[in-house]
Design a protein around this motif. Structure first.
Motif, PDB file in Angstrom:
ATOM      1  N   ILE A  92      -6.199 -69.200  -8.746  1.00  0.00           N
ATOM      2  CA  ILE A  92      -6.103 -67.654  -8.968  1.00  0.00           C
ATOM      3  C   ILE A  92      -4.892 -67.148  -8.823  1.00  0.00           C
ATOM      4  O   ILE A  92      -4.288 -67.755  -8.105  1.00  0.00           O
ATOM      5  CB  ILE A  92      -7.142 -67.086  -7.916  1.00  0.00           C
ATOM      6  N   LYS A  93      -4.239 -66.531  -9.471  1.00  0.00           N
ATOM      7  CA  LYS A  93      -3.012 -65.951  -9.601  1.00  0.00           C
ATOM      8  C   LYS A  93      -2.852 -65.125  -8.336  1.00  0.00           C
ATOM      9  O   LYS A  93      -3.783 -64.460  -7.688  1.00  0.00           O
ATOM     10  CB  LYS A  93      -2.725 -65.081 -10.765  1.00  0.00           C
ATOM     11  N   THR A  94      -1.611 -65.180  -7.659  1.00  0.00           N
ATOM     12  CA  THR A  94      -1.237 -64.351  -6.603  1.00  0.00           C
ATOM     13  C   THR A  94      -1.385 -62.892  -6.860  1.00  0.00           C
ATOM     14  O   THR A  94      -1.970 -62.333  -6.006  1.00  0.00           O
ATOM     15  CB  THR A  94       0.210 -64.949  -5.977  1.00  0.00           C
ATOM     16  N   ALA A  95      -0.897 -62.637  -7.833  1.00  0.00           N
ATOM     17  CA  ALA A  95      -0.903 -61.100  -8.509  1.00  0.00           C
ATOM     18  C   ALA A  95      -1.265 -61.304  -9.881  1.00  0.00           C
ATOM     19  O   ALA A  95      -0.593 -62.196 -10.582  1.00  0.00           O
ATOM     20  CB  ALA A  95       0.136 -60.534  -7.913  1.00  0.00           C
ATOM     21  N   SER A  96      -1.973 -60.309 -10.335  1.00  0.00           N
ATOM     22  CA  SER A  96      -2.345 -60.157 -11.802  1.00  0.00           C
ATOM     23  C   SER A  96      -2.369 -58.704 -12.047  1.00  0.00           C
ATOM     24  O   SER A  96      -2.526 -57.964 -11.576  1.00  0.00           O
ATOM     25  CB  SER A  96      -3.329 -61.112 -12.388  1.00  0.00           C
ATOM     26  N   ARG A  97      -2.354 -58.296 -13.662  1.00  0.00           N
ATOM     27  CA  ARG A  97      -2.364 -57.227 -14.126  1.00  0.00           C
ATOM     28  C   ARG A  97      -3.557 -57.309 -15.189  1.00  0.00           C
ATOM     29  O   ARG A  97      -3.544 -58.198 -16.192  1.00  0.00           O
ATOM     30  CB  ARG A  97      -1.179 -56.855 -14.636  1.00  0.00           C
ATOM     31  N   GLY A 102      -4.265 -51.995 -17.130  1.00  0.00           N
ATOM     32  CA  GLY A 102      -2.814 -52.035 -16.348  1.00  0.00           C
ATOM     33  C   GLY A 102      -3.016 -51.916 -14.930  1.00  0.00           C
ATOM     34  O   GLY A 102      -1.882 -52.203 -14.139  1.00  0.00           O
ATOM     35  N   GLU A 103      -4.216 -51.932 -14.267  1.00  0.00           N
ATOM     36  CA  GLU A 103      -4.279 -52.120 -12.769  1.00  0.00           C
ATOM     37  C   GLU A 103      -3.876 -53.642 -12.416  1.00  0.00           C
ATOM     38  O   GLU A 103      -4.333 -54.452 -12.968  1.00  0.00           O
ATOM     39  CB  GLU A 103      -6.080 -51.953 -12.454  1.00  0.00           C
ATOM     40  N   THR A 104      -3.141 -53.513 -11.047  1.00  0.00           N
ATOM     41  CA  THR A 104      -2.871 -54.758 -10.644  1.00  0.00           C
ATOM     42  C   THR A 104      -3.859 -55.102  -9.355  1.00  0.00           C
ATOM     43  O   THR A 104      -4.462 -54.146  -8.916  1.00  0.00           O
ATOM     44  CB  THR A 104      -1.275 -54.701 -10.179  1.00  0.00           C
ATOM     45  N   LYS A 105      -4.017 -56.425  -9.267  1.00  0.00           N
ATOM     46  CA  LYS A 105      -4.715 -57.053  -8.188  1.00  0.00           C
ATOM     47  C   LYS A 105      -3.992 -58.217  -7.909  1.00  0.00           C
ATOM     48  O   LYS A 105      -3.433 -58.551  -8.213  1.00  0.00           O
ATOM     49  CB  LYS A 105      -6.185 -57.067  -8.638  1.00  0.00           C
ATOM     50  N   HIS A 106      -4.397 -58.482  -6.426  1.00  0.00           N
ATOM     51  CA  HIS A 106      -3.823 -59.642  -5.930  1.00  0.00           C
ATOM     52  C   HIS A 106      -5.062 -60.556  -5.515  1.00  0.00           C
ATOM     53  O   HIS A 106      -6.160 -60.244  -5.699  1.00  0.00           O
ATOM     54  CB  HIS A 106      -3.519 -59.287  -4.401  1.00  0.00           C
ATOM     55  N   PHE A 107      -4.553 -61.607  -5.364  1.00  0.00           N
ATOM     56  CA  PHE A 107      -5.302 -63.006  -5.048  1.00  0.00           C
ATOM     57  C   PHE A 107      -6.450 -62.528  -4.028  1.00  0.00           C
ATOM     58  O   PHE A 107      -6.103 -61.924  -2.664  1.00  0.00           O
ATOM     59  CB  PHE A 107      -4.608 -63.975  -4.290  1.00  0.00           C
ATOM     60  N   PRO A 108      -7.642 -62.748  -4.164  1.00  0.00           N
ATOM     61  CA  PRO A 108      -8.728 -62.374  -2.997  1.00  0.00           C
ATOM     62  C   PRO A 108      -8.548 -63.038  -1.690  1.00  0.00           C
ATOM     63  O   PRO A 108      -8.725 -64.130  -1.609  1.00  0.00           O
ATOM     64  CB  PRO A 108     -10.028 -62.480  -3.717  1.00  0.00           C
ATOM     65  N   LEU A 109      -8.056 -62.150  -0.716  1.00  0.00           N
ATOM     66  CA  LEU A 109      -8.038 -62.929   0.453  1.00  0.00           C
ATOM     67  C   LEU A 109      -9.349 -63.857   1.089  1.00  0.00           C
ATOM     68  O   LEU A 109      -9.226 -64.856   1.835  1.00  0.00           O
ATOM     69  CB  LEU A 109      -7.718 -62.080   1.595  1.00  0.00           C
ATOM     70  N   PHE A 112      -8.976 -67.217  -0.442  1.00  0.00           N
ATOM     71  CA  PHE A 112      -7.677 -67.911   0.203  1.00  0.00           C
ATOM     72  C   PHE A 112      -8.186 -68.081   1.590  1.00  0.00           C
ATOM     73  O   PHE A 112      -8.149 -69.459   2.027  1.00  0.00           O
ATOM     74  CB  PHE A 112      -6.620 -66.911   0.609  1.00  0.00           C
ATOM     75  N   ASN A 113      -8.987 -67.437   2.484  1.00  0.00           N
ATOM     76  CA  ASN A 113      -9.461 -67.728   3.736  1.00  0.00           C
ATOM     77  C   ASN A 113     -10.512 -69.207   3.669  1.00  0.00           C
ATOM     78  O   ASN A 113     -10.706 -69.957   4.553  1.00  0.00           O
ATOM     79  CB  ASN A 113      -9.918 -66.707   4.439  1.00  0.00           C
ATOM     80  N   TRP A 114     -11.513 -69.022   2.716  1.00  0.00           N
ATOM     81  CA  TRP A 114     -12.342 -70.065   2.580  1.00  0.00           C
ATOM     82  C   TRP A 114     -11.573 -71.438   2.279  1.00  0.00           C
ATOM     83  O   TRP A 114     -11.950 -72.367   2.994  1.00  0.00           O
ATOM     84  CB  TRP A 114     -13.302 -69.749   1.329  1.00  0.00           C
ATOM     85  N   ILE A 115     -10.563 -71.473   1.540  1.00  0.00           N
ATOM     86  CA  ILE A 115      -9.749 -72.840   1.222  1.00  0.00           C
ATOM     87  C   ILE A 115      -9.187 -73.274   2.639  1.00  0.00           C
ATOM     88  O   ILE A 115      -9.279 -74.196   2.900  1.00  0.00           O
ATOM     89  CB  ILE A 115      -8.636 -72.478   0.193  1.00  0.00           C
ATOM     90  N   ILE A 116      -8.274 -72.211   3.298  1.00  0.00           N
ATOM     91  CA  ILE A 116      -7.947 -72.572   4.709  1.00  0.00           C
ATOM     92  C   ILE A 116      -8.892 -73.104   5.673  1.00  0.00           C
ATOM     93  O   ILE A 116      -8.642 -74.165   6.537  1.00  0.00           O
ATOM     94  CB  ILE A 116      -7.285 -71.155   5.238  1.00  0.00           C
ATOM     95  N   GLN A 117     -10.122 -72.574   5.721  1.00  0.00           N
ATOM     96  CA  GLN A 117     -11.176 -72.947   6.594  1.00  0.00           C
ATOM     97  C   GLN A 117     -11.461 -74.313   6.453  1.00  0.00           C
ATOM     98  O   GLN A 117     -11.809 -75.204   7.435  1.00  0.00           O
ATOM     99  CB  GLN A 117     -12.444 -72.123   6.531  1.00  0.00           C
TER     100      GLN A 117
END
Length: 132
Positions: A92-97, A102-109, A112-117
């Motif tokens: 998943i991109k860190t940030a995308s549009r 044109g709305e920007t969004k960030h990597f869903p945390l 990310f937490n699931w991968i870290i766990q």
């Protein structure tokens, strides 16, 4: 270390990929192998093929890890080898549009937490419990 039938090993993620290859390699040298994995069908099949034991285990669960180590130790004794291969990833991109709005969004945390766990905390959980 001499690898033979006097040595027990635990392989997390041992039902596929690098974990499976490691389990097969150790078993070929006579090592008693316990496979920790969430894929029950594949894990049971690999364990049967190599003469090992399958322990259904999600490394993000304290209770499942404890139960898996108890089952592995009951079958083979105290492990002297732990190989952590349980893991996953996502793309998943860190940030995308959004191209339409044109709305920007960030990597869903939560993703990310699931991968870290799994990849970090789950690995350390198994290391700590094996070392104990």
């Amino acid at each position: 270390m001499e690898l033979n039938s006097s040595v027990a090993a635990v392989i997390t993620g041992g039902a596929s990929g690098l974990g499976e290859a490691t389990a097969r390699s150790l078993a070929a040298k006579g090592v008693k192998v316990a496979i920790f994995d969430m894929n029950e069908q594949k894990g049971e099949a690999v364990a049967k093929e190599i003469g090992g034991v399958f322990c259904k285990c999600n490394v993000t669960s304290e209770e499942e890890v404890d139960a898996a180590f108890a089952k592995a130790r009951a079958a083979h004794g105290q492990e002297r080898i732990l190989v952590n291969c349980a893991g996953t990833g996502n793309a998943i991109k860190t940030a995308s549009r959004d191209k339409t709005t044109g709305e920007t969004k960030h990597f869903p945390l939560d993703a990310f937490n699931w991968i870290i766990q799994i990849n970090l905390v789950g690995t350390f959980r198994c290391i700590a419990k094996s070392a104990k």
